[in-house]
Design a protein around this motif. Structure first.
Motif, PDB file in Angstrom:
ATOM      1  N   UNK A 183      13.746  50.922  41.484  1.00  0.00           N
ATOM      2  CA  UNK A 183      13.356  52.327  41.492  1.00  0.00           C
ATOM      3  C   UNK A 183      11.866  52.443  41.819  1.00  0.00           C
ATOM      4  N   UNK A 184      11.315  53.651  41.775  1.00  0.00           N
ATOM      5  CA  UNK A 184       9.923  53.886  42.177  1.00  0.00           C
ATOM      6  C   UNK A 184       8.947  53.120  41.296  1.00  0.00           C
ATOM      7  N   UNK A 185       8.086  52.341  41.921  1.00  0.00           N
ATOM      8  CA  UNK A 185       7.069  51.582  41.194  1.00  0.00           C
ATOM      9  C   UNK A 185       5.768  52.372  41.080  1.00  0.00           C
ATOM     10  N   UNK A 186       4.984  52.035  40.069  1.00  0.00           N
ATOM     11  CA  UNK A 186       3.639  52.581  39.925  1.00  0.00           C
ATOM     12  C   UNK A 186       2.837  51.611  39.073  1.00  0.00           C
ATOM     13  N   UNK A 187       1.529  51.761  39.075  1.00  0.00           N
ATOM     14  CA  UNK A 187       0.688  50.900  38.259  1.00  0.00           C
ATOM     15  C   UNK A 187      -0.589  50.515  38.980  1.00  0.00           C
ATOM     16  N   UNK A 188      -1.312  49.504  38.458  1.00  0.00           N
ATOM     17  CA  UNK A 188      -2.567  49.058  39.079  1.00  0.00           C
ATOM     18  C   UNK A 188      -2.359  48.576  40.506  1.00  0.00           C
ATOM     19  N   UNK A 189      -3.367  48.789  41.335  1.00  0.00           N
ATOM     20  CA  UNK A 189      -3.388  48.364  42.736  1.00  0.00           C
ATOM     21  C   UNK A 189      -2.406  49.138  43.612  1.00  0.00           C
ATOM     22  N   UNK A 190      -1.940  50.301  43.166  1.00  0.00           N
ATOM     23  CA  UNK A 190      -1.030  51.114  43.973  1.00  0.00           C
ATOM     24  C   UNK A 190      -1.827  51.742  45.109  1.00  0.00           C
ATOM     25  N   UNK A 191      -1.403  51.500  46.343  1.00  0.00           N
ATOM     26  CA  UNK A 191      -2.150  51.969  47.501  1.00  0.00           C
ATOM     27  C   UNK A 191      -2.298  53.492  47.467  1.00  0.00           C
ATOM     28  N   UNK A 192      -3.498  54.011  47.740  1.00  0.00           N
ATOM     29  CA  UNK A 192      -3.780  55.428  47.499  1.00  0.00           C
ATOM     30  C   UNK A 192      -3.235  56.393  48.545  1.00  0.00           C
ATOM     31  N   UNK A 193      -1.958  56.237  48.911  1.00  0.00           N
ATOM     32  CA  UNK A 193      -1.283  57.242  49.721  1.00  0.00           C
ATOM     33  C   UNK A 193       0.001  57.693  49.026  1.00  0.00           C
ATOM     34  N   UNK A 194       0.383  57.036  47.933  1.00  0.00           N
ATOM     35  CA  UNK A 194       1.595  57.366  47.199  1.00  0.00           C
ATOM     36  C   UNK A 194       1.281  58.413  46.127  1.00  0.00           C
ATOM     37  N   UNK A 195       2.330  59.048  45.596  1.00  0.00           N
ATOM     38  CA  UNK A 195       2.162  60.233  44.754  1.00  0.00           C
ATOM     39  C   UNK A 195       1.207  60.022  43.583  1.00  0.00           C
ATOM     40  N   UNK A 196       1.429  58.995  42.775  1.00  0.00           N
ATOM     41  CA  UNK A 196       0.635  58.852  41.549  1.00  0.00           C
ATOM     42  C   UNK A 196      -0.842  58.605  41.840  1.00  0.00           C
TER      43      UNK A 196
END
Length: 348
Positions: A183-196
């Motif tokens: 499912x949808x991942x999130x957290x540290x180092x998430x590239x800054x084009x995704x929702x969170x």
């Protein structure tokens, strides 16, 4: 175990690299270093004697053959992919080339290598995919491993195709594979084009917080370090030629998610006036936006004993704090192509 990780400088791949090395595995990180990759993601393990880096494209068969012959891994974890739905709407060709052709080239290189090694039973080709291949759910129900494929975007269609290729190489050539759909991942180092990360960074800049449509789209959110743990669990213990769905057991609407982030930021770094939620702005929905995803993770829970450990509220608090503490990392990435721009707009 020596593991070749493709896409190990990306968001999920780097989480796998960091965790695997912490657990004593040898890692060969193969990455083409395209726009969403960042070697800073693995800086903390770059000097480890367990770590090696190879800059190569999964579409380059000669490079793949060289890397496999040089390092002789016990397993391949295939995470390299184009993964941003909005970018796939604007430029589907890159997704076809990387996710389909690249997976084909990697499968052929893996098959040749495995055969040359005497076809060891212990070898594994672990293909990492997405729940988006299953399409869109209504208000009830969940995706299981038996859910028929019904991709709705160029991204999810390309990932569905790659899943089918992996299964075909297992059936036709006997390549020992395992598959996972997350499912949808999130957290540290998430590239800054995704929702969170977009919401966090726009809020810090006092910019509008864009939410597609009315914000009712639902996703199951999986903390990336939980996902990395699940992937290593499947690699080590998963049944041959079996697929496992990996979910966070954290369904939220996009609007609920954004409001939670705003509340965390209100506490950690208050605005001069008002709440960050005042910046929420509803924008035109993207074409073919799936209404709801939800993962039934019973197979991995019951067969392998894995469960997510982080609630979405706890994970978001950690994620917000990480972005507050790592401004140098995300500011450097904001200058990359397309970051901060609205992509995937219907141009009809």
């Amino acid at each position: 175990m020596k593991i070749l990780v493709t896409g190990g400088a990306g968001f999920i791949g780097s989480a796998v690299v960091r965790l695997a090395i912490a657990r004593g595995h040898e890692i060969v990180n193969l990455d083409a270093l395209t726009y969403a990759a960042c070697l800073d993601n693995v800086a903390e393990v770059a000097d480890s004697p367990l770590y090696a880096f190879e800059q190569a494209d999964i579409r380059d068969r000669a490079a793949l053959d060289r890397v496999l012959d040089t390092h002789k891994p016990d397993a391949i974890m295939h995470l390299a992919a184009e993964s941003h739905v909005d970018r796939s709407i604007d430029g589907p060709g890159d997704f076809i080339e990387t996710n389909i052709t690249g997976t084909y080239q990697l499968l052929e290189a893996a098959r040749a290598y495995w055969t040359a090694q005497g076809k060891p039973d212990s070898f594994r080709f672990h293909h990492i995919s997405t729940d988006e291949v299953f399409g869109s759910l209504g208000p009830t129900g969940m995706f299981t491993e038996e859910t028929p494929y019904d991709p709705r975007s160029p991204y999810s269609a390309s990932k569905a195709a790659s899943d089918h290729l992996v299964r075909a190489w297992a059936e036709t050539y006997g390549l020992p594979v395992v598959l996972t759909n997350c499912s949808n991942n999130y957290g540290p180092y998430h590239f800054p084009e995704k929702l969170i990360p977009v919401v966090i960074l726009n809020a810090l800049a006092d910019k509008a917080l864009p939410i597609y449509g009315d914000g009712s789209n639902i996703r199951d959110w999986l903390y990336v370090e939980d996902h990395a743990d699940a992937l290593l669990c499947v690699l080590e213990k998963g049944a041959l030629n079996r697929s496992y769905n990996i979910g966070g057991e954290n369904e939220r609407t996009n609007l609920e998610l954004v409001k939670t982030i705003c509340a965390i930021l209100d506490e950690k770094r208050p605005r001069a006036e008002g709440s960050y939620a005042d910046l929420i702005t509803f924008v035109t929905d993207r074409p073919g936006h799936d209404a709801r995803y939800a993962i039934d993770a019973n197979r991995i829970i019951s067969e392998l004993g894995w469960k997510p450990s982080v609630t979405v509220e706890e994970g978001l608090a950690r994620t917000v704090q990480w972005y507050l503490d790592n401004e140098d990392w995300w500011r450097a990435l904001q200058a990359r192509d397309g970051v901060g721009q609205r992509l995937g707009v219907d141009k009809k």
